[in-house]
Motif scaffolding. Structure first.
Motif, PDB file in Angstrom:
ATOM      1  N   ASN A  94      -6.978  64.489  35.836  1.00  0.00           N
ATOM      2  CA  ASN A  94      -7.246  63.289  35.031  1.00  0.00           C
ATOM      3  C   ASN A  94      -6.380  62.098  35.423  1.00  0.00           C
ATOM      4  O   ASN A  94      -6.756  60.948  35.225  1.00  0.00           O
ATOM      5  CB  ASN A  94      -7.120  63.591  33.535  1.00  0.00           C
ATOM      6  N   PHE A  95      -5.196  62.367  35.987  1.00  0.00           N
ATOM      7  CA  PHE A  95      -4.363  61.320  36.582  1.00  0.00           C
ATOM      8  C   PHE A  95      -3.902  61.834  37.947  1.00  0.00           C
ATOM      9  O   PHE A  95      -2.746  62.245  38.115  1.00  0.00           O
ATOM     10  CB  PHE A  95      -3.181  60.972  35.670  1.00  0.00           C
TER      11      PHE A  95
ATOM     12  N   SER B 158       1.663  52.475  37.701  1.00  0.00           N
ATOM     13  CA  SER B 158       2.519  53.358  36.910  1.00  0.00           C
ATOM     14  C   SER B 158       3.164  54.433  37.787  1.00  0.00           C
ATOM     15  O   SER B 158       4.368  54.713  37.678  1.00  0.00           O
ATOM     16  CB  SER B 158       1.706  54.017  35.796  1.00  0.00           C
ATOM     17  N   GLY B 159       2.368  55.029  38.660  1.00  0.00           N
ATOM     18  CA  GLY B 159       2.895  56.073  39.536  1.00  0.00           C
ATOM     19  C   GLY B 159       3.979  55.570  40.469  1.00  0.00           C
ATOM     20  O   GLY B 159       4.983  56.255  40.714  1.00  0.00           O
TER      21      GLY B 159
ATOM     22  N   THR C 228       3.294  61.690  41.474  1.00  0.00           N
ATOM     23  CA  THR C 228       4.549  60.954  41.681  1.00  0.00           C
ATOM     24  C   THR C 228       5.537  61.223  40.553  1.00  0.00           C
ATOM     25  O   THR C 228       6.750  61.219  40.761  1.00  0.00           O
ATOM     26  CB  THR C 228       4.291  59.438  41.775  1.00  0.00           C
ATOM     27  N   ARG C 229       5.027  61.508  39.355  1.00  0.00           N
ATOM     28  CA  ARG C 229       5.904  61.781  38.221  1.00  0.00           C
ATOM     29  C   ARG C 229       6.634  63.109  38.379  1.00  0.00           C
ATOM     30  O   ARG C 229       7.672  63.330  37.763  1.00  0.00           O
ATOM     31  CB  ARG C 229       5.089  61.782  36.923  1.00  0.00           C
ATOM     32  N   LYS C 230       6.111  63.989  39.211  1.00  0.00           N
ATOM     33  CA  LYS C 230       6.777  65.258  39.485  1.00  0.00           C
ATOM     34  C   LYS C 230       7.601  65.196  40.779  1.00  0.00           C
ATOM     35  O   LYS C 230       8.738  65.678  40.834  1.00  0.00           O
ATOM     36  CB  LYS C 230       5.750  66.392  39.559  1.00  0.00           C
ATOM     37  N   LEU C 231       7.019  64.614  41.815  1.00  0.00           N
ATOM     38  CA  LEU C 231       7.736  64.539  43.084  1.00  0.00           C
ATOM     39  C   LEU C 231       9.007  63.699  42.976  1.00  0.00           C
ATOM     40  O   LEU C 231      10.053  64.070  43.525  1.00  0.00           O
ATOM     41  CB  LEU C 231       6.829  63.938  44.168  1.00  0.00           C
TER      42      LEU C 231
ATOM     43  N   VAL D  20       8.125  54.500  31.899  1.00  0.00           N
ATOM     44  CA  VAL D  20       8.827  55.283  32.905  1.00  0.00           C
ATOM     45  C   VAL D  20      10.250  55.646  32.498  1.00  0.00           C
ATOM     46  O   VAL D  20      10.753  56.712  32.864  1.00  0.00           O
ATOM     47  CB  VAL D  20       8.818  54.534  34.266  1.00  0.00           C
ATOM     48  N   GLN D  21      10.919  54.802  31.723  1.00  0.00           N
ATOM     49  CA  GLN D  21      12.324  55.039  31.400  1.00  0.00           C
ATOM     50  C   GLN D  21      12.533  55.955  30.194  1.00  0.00           C
ATOM     51  O   GLN D  21      13.671  56.236  29.815  1.00  0.00           O
ATOM     52  CB  GLN D  21      13.054  53.717  31.164  1.00  0.00           C
TER      53      GLN D  21
END
Length: 473
Positions: A144-145, A98-99, A151-154, A438-439
């Motif tokens: 927790n993740f 996912s990341g 990666t969701r922020k970077l 993700v989208q």
């Protein structure tokens, strides 16, 4: 180690990383404070001058390189997550996948930061709207993740043209170090990404007070989020917050009961209930509540508790002793208020007698007088409430101050549309306990936060709109 201005650094101060499944120290990592955080922010500020000028295509190429490196190291990354977080290896692998998808998405989305041409009110003027990166972003991520939250922020920050200083949770810094190793090997320019590990108050205070930080992005508790908002006010930073949740899952009498039971299993017991979108309250129509509770308890009783590295484990440990004690308190309080334990209900002693394990638990007869009805449990406990009417359950589902995720199971299409409109949550799953992708945008309303992560929407919090009016006369 910490990573500042393209170089790894050690420190005399260290933090022990503990495996919650065994209680053993895995590794000691460098711990830094205000001085190093300030240096990292300065490095990001200098790097921003050139990074913002790179084409979106070029920034995307760097992200694509990181993706390839992470795919090669998928097994290593997953094992790191399991060792420091405790979740089953299969779940950790899913988190890595996912990341990586977020990096893949924004590697492409970097080329699509569009502006606008606006019709002018005068024939001699031309009006443009530019979308430009906000500047240095400070990111604070949870345990927790520990991989995908980073990666969701970077990914969107870098795609938009921002540079980043990131602070991971002290309980799970090893995943962050692995992420930054991949960025370093990918050859990303010095100062574009920076990693600081250490005490939350000291590092957070520098991030919120430093005027060179123009954006704060945080995932964590509502209490900490409110403090960061207050502390960021003096320098009027752009902020996005993904905070606590207290998700309701509603099962109407016409629902597919088997599907709803599987929905609770997927939503409640993943990562031992330690996710912000975990179901906290299960509302079941009164006339099917007994049947539903029996079916759910039977399924839950077969969940395998254990070390995440062991094959067949469904539910791993809680992150630490404090988390375990909170779950114990919530269950005992529910019992004291008349709740009936259908499955689980006590601390789980594994074969080694170590670790922070709690049995997956189902409680029948939950009421609004229980702590579990108001406070986020963050553990493997599913309390079953009952309701009679649609209006009643909507009111009960919405009464908490949180508004991150909510779920509803029904075969009635009209009811499904009513529920998606009436539930006061940023994410709503209709017959779907796994709505995140993700989208699509991820985020909450009310005290569950502000801003969105994911899809084209995730770029917005890292961009500013600039009006340009040109007089052509």
């Amino acid at each position: 180690m910490v990573y500042i201005n393209g170089a790894w650094r050690e420190s005399n101060q260290t933090i022990d990383v503990i495996n919650p499944a065994t209680g053993e120290v895995i590794e000691a990592v460098a711990s830094v404070g205000q001085k190093e955080t300030k240096e990292a922010i300065q490095s990001a500020k200098e790097a921003f001058k050139s990074w913002k000028k790179e084409t979106g295509e070029k920034r995307g190429e760097y992200l694509a390189k990181v993706v390839e490196l992470m795919k090669e190291r998928q097994a290593e990354l997953a094992e790191t997550i399991t060792k420091e977080n405790g979740k089953p290896l299969v779940d950790a692998t899913g988190e890595v996948i996912s990341g990586i998808k977020y990096l893949e998405w924004y590697a492409e989305e970097a080329k699509r930061v569009y502006g606008d041409t606006v019709p002018a009110s005068h024939p001699d003027k031309r009006i443009l709207v530019l979308r430009q990166p906000v500047g240095v972003a400070a990111a604070i991520t949870p345990w927790n993740f520990p991989f995908s939250m980073i990666t969701r922020k970077l990914a969107p920050a870098l795609a938009a043209g921002c540079t980043v200083v990131l602070k991971p949770a002290p309980a799970t810094p090893l995943s962050a170090i692995k992420v930054f190793e991949c960025f370093h090997e990918a050859g990303i320019p010095k100062g574009v990404v920076n990693l600081v590990i250490g005490p939350a108050e000291e590092i957070g205070a520098e991030m919120t007070s430093n005027p060179d930080v123009r954006k704060i992005t945080f995932t964590g508790s509502t209490a900490v989020g409110k403090k960061l908002l207050r502390d960021s006010a003096d320098t009027v930073k752009k902020v996005s917050m993904e905070l606590g949740g207290h998700a309701p899952l509603i099962v109407f009498e016409d629902a597919d009961i088997e599907m709803a039971v599987e929905g609770v299993l997927a939503s409640k017991f993943r990562n031992a209930g330690q996710t912000c979108i975990s179901t906290n309250r299960v509302y079941v129509a009164e006339n099917i509540a007994e049947e539903f509770g029996k079916k759910l308890a039977e399924k839950v009783a077969h969940l395998q508790v254990g070390n995440g590295m062991e094959e067949g484990t469904d539910v791993g440990p809680l992150i630490n002793k404090h988390a375990l004690e909170k779950v114990e308190t919530h269950v005992q309080d529910a019992v004291n208020h008349g709740g009936k334990v259908l499955s689980g209900g006590k601390v789980y002693s594994n074969h080694e007698g170590q670790g922070y394990f709690y049995e997956p638990t189902v409680i029948q007869g939950a009421t609004e007088s229980m702590k579990i009805a108001e406070e986020e449990t963050f553990g493997p406990v599913a309390p079953i409430f009952t309701f009679k009417t649609e209006g009643e359950v909507i009111e009960k589902a919405n009464h908490v101050t949180y508004g991150l995720a909510g779920y509803c199971f029904t075969k009635d299409l009209s009811r499904g549309f009513r529920m998606m409109e009436e539930l006061e949550y940023g994410i709503v799953g209709i017959n779907d306990a796994a709505p995140i992708t993700v989208q699509a945008p991820f985020g909450g309303v009310k005290e569950s936060g502000m801003g969105r992560e994911g899809g084209k929407y995730g770029l917005d919090d890292y961009l500013e709109e600039k009006l340009v009016s040109v007089n052509t006369k």
